[in-house]
Motif scaffolding. Structure first.
Motif, PDB file in Angstrom:
ATOM      1  N   THR A 597     -10.075  14.319   1.025  1.00  0.00           N
ATOM      2  CA  THR A 597      -8.671  14.407   0.626  1.00  0.00           C
ATOM      3  C   THR A 597      -7.777  13.860   1.724  1.00  0.00           C
ATOM      4  OG1 THR A 597      -8.506  16.658   1.516  1.00  0.00           O
ATOM      5  CG2 THR A 597      -9.105  16.420  -0.817  1.00  0.00           C
ATOM      6  N   GLY A 598      -6.632  13.360   1.308  1.00  0.00           N
ATOM      7  CA  GLY A 598      -5.682  12.789   2.245  1.00  0.00           C
ATOM      8  C   GLY A 598      -4.878  13.855   2.964  1.00  0.00           C
ATOM      9  N   PRO A 599      -3.876  13.437   3.723  1.00  0.00           N
ATOM     10  CA  PRO A 599      -3.402  12.057   3.792  1.00  0.00           C
ATOM     11  C   PRO A 599      -4.293  11.154   4.648  1.00  0.00           C
ATOM     12  CG  PRO A 599      -2.090  13.468   5.217  1.00  0.00           C
ATOM     13  CD  PRO A 599      -3.010  14.375   4.463  1.00  0.00           C
ATOM     14  N   TYR A 600      -4.103   9.847   4.408  1.00  0.00           N
ATOM     15  CA  TYR A 600      -4.777   8.800   5.180  1.00  0.00           C
ATOM     16  C   TYR A 600      -3.716   7.913   5.826  1.00  0.00           C
ATOM     17  CZ  TYR A 600      -8.622  10.344   2.181  1.00  0.00           C
ATOM     18  OH  TYR A 600      -9.552  11.104   1.515  1.00  0.00           O
ATOM     19  N   HIS A 601      -4.130   7.242   6.895  1.00  0.00           N
ATOM     20  CA  HIS A 601      -3.154   6.482   7.677  1.00  0.00           C
ATOM     21  C   HIS A 601      -3.700   5.097   8.012  1.00  0.00           C
ATOM     22  CE1 HIS A 601      -1.180  10.366   8.229  1.00  0.00           C
ATOM     23  NE2 HIS A 601      -2.363  10.851   8.610  1.00  0.00           N
ATOM     24  N   ALA A 602      -2.784   4.167   8.244  1.00  0.00           N
ATOM     25  CA  ALA A 602      -3.147   2.798   8.620  1.00  0.00           C
ATOM     26  C   ALA A 602      -2.160   2.268   9.652  1.00  0.00           C
ATOM     27  CB  ALA A 602      -3.155   1.886   7.388  1.00  0.00           C
ATOM     28  N   VAL A 603      -2.672   1.413  10.520  1.00  0.00           N
ATOM     29  CA  VAL A 603      -1.848   0.684  11.491  1.00  0.00           C
ATOM     30  C   VAL A 603      -2.274  -0.775  11.441  1.00  0.00           C
ATOM     31  CG1 VAL A 603      -1.184   0.429  13.910  1.00  0.00           C
ATOM     32  CG2 VAL A 603      -1.667   2.708  12.993  1.00  0.00           C
ATOM     33  N   LEU A 604      -1.299  -1.694  11.399  1.00  0.00           N
ATOM     34  CA  LEU A 604      -1.597  -3.121  11.453  1.00  0.00           C
ATOM     35  C   LEU A 604      -1.880  -3.498  12.897  1.00  0.00           C
ATOM     36  CD1 LEU A 604       1.355  -4.496   9.238  1.00  0.00           C
ATOM     37  CD2 LEU A 604      -0.874  -3.617   8.492  1.00  0.00           C
ATOM     38  N   ILE A 605      -3.046  -4.084  13.169  1.00  0.00           N
ATOM     39  CA  ILE A 605      -3.384  -4.456  14.542  1.00  0.00           C
ATOM     40  C   ILE A 605      -3.755  -5.940  14.612  1.00  0.00           C
ATOM     41  CG2 ILE A 605      -4.129  -2.140  15.188  1.00  0.00           C
ATOM     42  CD1 ILE A 605      -7.026  -3.056  14.900  1.00  0.00           C
ATOM     43  N   GLY A 606      -3.544  -6.518  15.787  1.00  0.00           N
ATOM     44  CA  GLY A 606      -3.862  -7.920  16.016  1.00  0.00           C
ATOM     45  C   GLY A 606      -4.168  -8.172  17.473  1.00  0.00           C
ATOM     46  N   LEU A 607      -4.312  -9.428  17.826  1.00  0.00           N
ATOM     47  CA  LEU A 607      -4.747  -9.818  19.170  1.00  0.00           C
ATOM     48  C   LEU A 607      -3.673  -9.530  20.213  1.00  0.00           C
ATOM     49  CD1 LEU A 607      -6.962 -11.229  20.856  1.00  0.00           C
ATOM     50  CD2 LEU A 607      -5.774 -13.388  20.409  1.00  0.00           C
ATOM     51  N   GLY A 608      -4.097  -8.915  21.305  1.00  0.00           N
ATOM     52  CA  GLY A 608      -3.220  -8.660  22.446  1.00  0.00           C
ATOM     53  C   GLY A 608      -3.957  -8.923  23.744  1.00  0.00           C
TER      54      GLY A 608
END
Length: 682
Positions: A597-608
């Motif tokens: 069961t949630g909640p669920y989370h997301a983060v946008l990630i990229g090159l650093g």
């Protein structure tokens, strides 16, 4: 005519063809003078082996020079030969012709079905000091103008930048009695070092022995070589298949690191807490060259004697710098180098109130970091789209135009200390982030692409994991996913970026929803809202179905404790960064099934990056090397302002700060000695 006479004539013709094709810009013809695996050795600078490396050498050089060869001495032995001949080299880029230098070729040749070819051509070159005077007069004229316009400051040694490398250089020079001025672009001293964990990696340090641990320095060198150049490494090669420059710097580091640390401790510039080293594994313990050795990673001591941070390291170095009389100037930005003939004699800089010319009698040490926050250079050189990094925002490569004006070659410009960052944190006022994604935080967390599939070991060392973003077809945007349990249990971990309270203070970057389907909808809406920033990236058709399969497969792997797809949790460093196991984790403490069961989370990630690590090549004293491998008088570079011999590798925690301290101190000492010699002569 005898056969030998014909061979001599053919070798002379080959030498002439080498000169003619290079001077006329005929790269293909020039490459044809070499055996397919032939080698060009620019002595004291670099070795170029094979057609690809030779083509890279020729790329920005052919058509710019005129070669004259004379006095050949040739010895034939069957199908092999050796030749020595003199060399005179002219620069023909500008109107008129200027003499660059003189030297000799030492050649090994082999007979092929197509005639004689160079198997190895070694260039031993001495630059004429006046050869660069005309080219550099523009910079020197700028220096003269600055002197007329503002009062001059003067010191034996001038240091640009106040991170670990700059402060170590200042201490190295001041400890020899030299006067030192240190210029810092920011309002605060410490640079990126002050934001770091402060760890420095020192093989063979005395604290290992005091704790009953032994080290193996030849093995450490092989470990560094293999991590730095994994595609070239050869344990049986005398240079481990590194270039001469790489081998010399890595060897010098292994030989000098512990000694420099001892000296800094004696000066009171460092108080060490060695406890972190007993538990902190090197980043590639799977390699036999690592040898299972611990204790190389050291930390500064905190005021209470515990394990300190980068702030503590900077504070200690600053206190000693001030005690030794170093003049520390903040809010002063480097703008150019002042040059007299072929000597660097000072720095042009800008403060909020005036333009400055700061004279350096012994030398200028460049320690101002890399170019993480220069978008144009990052786009031109780095192998993937760079969103930002945790380097301080002042790291914009300010020294690079001055080096280019001096015709100093820049190396490893495609290299960096890689990590991943929360993309939305880089879209505000600055591309500087608080930290990097040292590890995907938590156990019930995964990284997926925009199709919903896992693409990487989320616990792999950050420098390795971030390379998933390298290449034209590599993903620019990935998704870090986690459940509520993971967020709650791991948000206070040291390596929990980007889900700590500080990271989410304004709600930036976190996407949340009650179910996976709702999360997918929210993610796609966020991508749409950021459209122009993300080049129109959106979730791919079938994302929800693929994500469901991904989560199901991951949950099964977490229950088994074995990641059959990416081997998550199989290396010691992965467990170190993940922290202690939490309730609900599986047999593999780095993995736990996602909640039903949630909640669920997301983060946008990229090159650093932590920062880039390209720049001028330097020798073991930190002296900047010119196009022919000769030191540029009066000019030094250390830390991320210089090209790193580690290439795209990352040996261990502290592999950034350790060399900065060691080569920074060496550069300061050498510049001070140069100033002292100059005083004695006068």
């Amino acid at each position: 005519m005898s056969d030998e006479a014909a061979d001599v004539r053919a070798i002379r013709a080959l030498t002439a063809a080498y000169n003619r094709t290079f001077d006329t810009g005929d790269t293909v013809g020039w490459l044809a003078t070499f055996f397919p695996d032939g080698e060009l050795v620019v002595e004291g600078h670099a070795v170029y082996t094979g057609r690809d490396a030779l083509a890279e050498f020729a790329a920005d050089r052919v058509g710019r020079y005129h070669h004259l060869s004379a006095d050949p001495e040739i010895e034939i032995a069957g199908d092999t030969a050796v030749q020595q001949c003199s060399l005179i080299l002219y620069n023909t880029e500008k109107e008129g012709v200027s003499l660059v230098g003189t030297g000799r070729y030492v050649d090994e040749l082999v007979r092929t079905s197509e005639g004689w070819r160079f198997l190895r051509r070694t260039v031993r070159m001495r630059r004429v000091a006046s050869a660069t005077a005309e080219h550099r007069s523009v910079v020197a004229a700028g220096g003269a103008a600055a002197v007329r316009q503002s009062p001059a400051l003067s010191a034996d040694v001038v240091v640009v930048g106040s991170g670990a490398g700059g402060l170590a250089a200042a201490i190295g020079a001041a400890s020899m009695g030299s006067s030192v001025i240190l210029l810092e672009k920011a309002s605060k001293f410490g640079g990126t070092t002050a934001k770091s964990g402060g760890v420095f990696w020192i093989p063979g340090n005395k604290h290992q022995a005091a704790h009953g641990l032994s080290d193996d320095l030849p093995l450490a060198l092989r470990y560094m070589a293999r991590v730095s150049a994994p595609d070239r490494y050869d344990e049986h090669d005398i240079y481990l298949a590194l270039s001469v420059w790489e081998y010399q710097l890595l060897s010098a580091y292994v030989d000098q690191a512990a000694e420099v640390l001892d000296r800094l401790e004696e000066l009171g510039a460092l108080t060490v807490n060695a406890e972190v080293g007993w538990d902190f594994p090197d980043y590639h313990c799977e390699l036999p060259e690592q040898g299972g050795i611990r204790g190389r990673a050291l930390a500064p001591a905190a005021p209470d004697g515990g394990v300190g941070t980068g702030t503590d390291l900077v504070d200690q170095l600053l206190v000693t710098s001030e005690k030794l009389g170093v003049q520390l100037m903040n809010d002063v930005a480097f703008t150019d180098l002042a040059v007299d003939g072929n000597r660097v004699v000072g720095v042009l800089a800008r403060s909020p109130r005036r333009e400055l010319f700061v004279e350096a009698r012994g030398g200028v040490v460049l320690a101002s970091g890399g170019f993480t926050h220069d978008p144009a250079r990052a786009a031109a050189h780095l192998p993937g789209r760079l969103w930002g990094g945790c380097a301080v925002r002042e790291n914009t490569g300010d020294i690079l135009p001055a080096l280019e004006a001096l015709d100093v070659p820049l190396s490893n410009m495609e290299c960096a200390w890689w990590d991943q960052v929360a993309i939305e944190h880089t879209l505000a006022a600055t591309t500087e982030t608080r930290a990097g994604v040292w590890v995907a935080p938590g156990d019930s967390s995964v990284i997926v692409d925009l199709s919903g599939a896992r693409v990487v070991n989320e616990k792999a060392v950050y420098n390795t994991r971030a390379k998933i973003h390298h290449g034209e077809d590599a993903p620019q945007v990935l998704l870090l996913l986690m459940d509520q349990r993971c967020r709650e249990l791991f948000c206070t971990e040291q390596f929990a970026y980007p889900i700590t309270a500080a990271d989410l203070e304004h709600g930036d970057g976190l996407i949340s929803a009650s179910t996976w389907d709702e999360l997918a909808e929210s993610i796609d809406q966020r991508l749409a809202d950021l459209g122009e920033h993300l080049d129109g990236a959106r979730l791919r058709p079938g994302f929800r179905e693929e994500l469901a399969r991904t989560i199901s497969r991951y949950n099964q792997a977490a229950r088994e404790g074995v990641d059959h797809d990416f081997a998550r949790g199989e290396q010691p460093i992965e467990h170190f960064f993940s922290g202690a196991p939490r309730p609900g984790s599986g047999p593999n403490a780095t993995m736990a099934p996602f909640s039903d069961t949630g909640p669920y989370h997301a983060v946008l990630i990229g090159l650093g990056t932590l920062d880039t690590k390209g720049g001028p090549q330097t020798d073991i004293q930190g002296r900047v090397l010119d196009r022919f491998g000769d030191p540029t008088p009066g000019l030094y570079a250390v830390g991320n302002a210089a090209a790193s011999p580690s290439g795209q590798g990352y040996w261990a925690a502290g592999a950034t700060i350790g060399p900065a301290l060691v080569f920074g101190y060496a550069a300061g000492q050498h510049a001070a000695a140069r100033s002292n010699r100059s005083r004695h002569l006068h």
